[in-house]
Write a protein that holds these residues in place. Structure first.
Motif, PDB file in Angstrom:
ATOM      1  N   LYS A  18       6.482  -6.355   5.195  1.00 53.80           N
ATOM      2  CA  LYS A  18       5.441  -5.373   4.881  1.00 53.80           C
ATOM      3  C   LYS A  18       5.696  -4.031   5.555  1.00 53.80           C
ATOM      4  N   GLN A  21       3.335  -1.725  11.368  1.00 54.38           N
ATOM      5  CA  GLN A  21       1.928  -2.066  11.496  1.00 54.38           C
ATOM      6  C   GLN A  21       1.061  -0.843  11.225  1.00 54.38           C
ATOM      7  N   TYR A  22      -0.241  -1.079  11.051  1.00 61.04           N
ATOM      8  CA  TYR A  22      -1.174  -0.025  10.665  1.00 61.04           C
ATOM      9  C   TYR A  22      -1.166   1.140  11.649  1.00 61.04           C
ATOM     10  N   HIS A  23      -1.298   0.865  12.922  1.00 64.41           N
ATOM     11  CA  HIS A  23      -1.401   1.965  13.881  1.00 64.41           C
ATOM     12  C   HIS A  23      -0.111   2.777  13.956  1.00 64.41           C
ATOM     13  N   LYS A  25       1.973   3.322  11.392  1.00 68.48           N
ATOM     14  CA  LYS A  25       1.945   4.167  10.193  1.00 68.48           C
ATOM     15  C   LYS A  25       0.935   5.297  10.343  1.00 68.48           C
ATOM     16  N   LEU A  26      -0.224   4.970  10.913  1.00 69.85           N
ATOM     17  CA  LEU A  26      -1.273   5.967  11.070  1.00 69.85           C
ATOM     18  C   LEU A  26      -0.831   7.114  11.965  1.00 69.85           C
ATOM     19  N   THR A  88      -3.569   6.307   4.793  1.00 69.60           N
ATOM     20  CA  THR A  88      -2.986   5.199   5.549  1.00 69.60           C
ATOM     21  C   THR A  88      -3.991   4.065   5.721  1.00 69.60           C
ATOM     22  N   THR A  89      -5.242   4.409   5.973  1.00 64.91           N
ATOM     23  CA  THR A  89      -6.264   3.384   6.155  1.00 64.91           C
ATOM     24  C   THR A  89      -6.518   2.620   4.862  1.00 64.91           C
ATOM     25  N   GLU A  91      -4.542   2.386   2.235  1.00 68.89           N
ATOM     26  CA  GLU A  91      -3.340   1.639   1.860  1.00 68.89           C
ATOM     27  C   GLU A  91      -3.230   0.345   2.666  1.00 68.89           C
ATOM     28  N   SER A  92      -3.550   0.417   3.951  1.00 66.31           N
ATOM     29  CA  SER A  92      -3.512  -0.776   4.788  1.00 66.31           C
ATOM     30  C   SER A  92      -4.562  -1.798   4.347  1.00 66.31           C
ATOM     31  N   SER A  95      -3.392  -3.380   1.117  1.00 66.45           N
ATOM     32  CA  SER A  95      -2.316  -4.327   1.396  1.00 66.45           C
ATOM     33  C   SER A  95      -2.874  -5.608   2.010  1.00 66.45           C
ATOM     34  N   TYR A  96      -3.837  -5.442   2.906  1.00 67.53           N
ATOM     35  CA  TYR A  96      -4.456  -6.604   3.542  1.00 67.53           C
ATOM     36  C   TYR A  96      -5.212  -7.453   2.518  1.00 67.53           C
TER      37      TYR A  96
END
Length: 157
Positions: A18, A21-23, A25-26, A88-89, A91-92, A95-96
């Motif tokens: 994937k 991680q989210y943070h 990418k953010l 980003t939020t 999209e995450s 994806s989740y």
């Protein structure tokens, strides 16, 4: 040279299919977007300041350029940073929630949904027509970039 490990096999790093991680990418996306927006705002403001200088004297023109650059750089940078945060939020979250699995496994669905949602969130305080238009523009831009990426990747093969 032997360091006492005993195993001469190759070591591999763990890889997450994937991506980051989210943070991670953010931080990257919002920082890069803020920088790009600030640079674009500075260039636009400098050009506006140069164009609207009250005199042809060098000091006045330099002052107009600096005032114009300062007028637009922070606002454009903040706006682009917020757009990157929204994108980003969402999209995450998409994806989740595995939205791509509901439409046949195409991973670009998450990106397009994030683009539409970002545009709508960014203009949510405006009229509903403006909000929908912003969502269409956001989804269209992301969809176009997905198509361009697909075209480039298929051309490289």
């Amino acid at each position: 040279m032997d360091f006492g490990g005993g195993d001469d096999g190759a070591d591999y790093l763990d890889y997450d299919i994937k991506g980051r991680q989210y943070h991670e990418k953010l931080f990257f996306n919002s920082g890069f977007a803020f920088l790009a927006g600030s640079v674009a705002g500075t260039m636009y403001g400098a050009a506006e300041g140069l164009r609207g200088a009250a005199s042809s004297k060098v000091k006045v023109r330099v002052n107009a350029v600096l005032n114009g650059a300062g007028k637009y750089s922070a606002g454009w940078g903040n706006a682009m940073g917020v757009v990157a945060l929204y994108y980003t939020t969402v999209e995450s979250l998409a994806s989740y929630a595995e939205l791509d699995e509901y439409v046949g496994g195409d991973p670009n669905v998450n990106h397009v949904v994030a683009g539409i949602s970002t545009g709508m969130l960014y203009k949510c305080t405006a009229r509903p027509q403006t909000m929908v238009l912003a969502g269409v523009i956001g989804g269209g831009l992301v969809g176009a970039s997905c198509l361009a990426e697909y075209g480039i990747m298929s051309y490289r093969r």
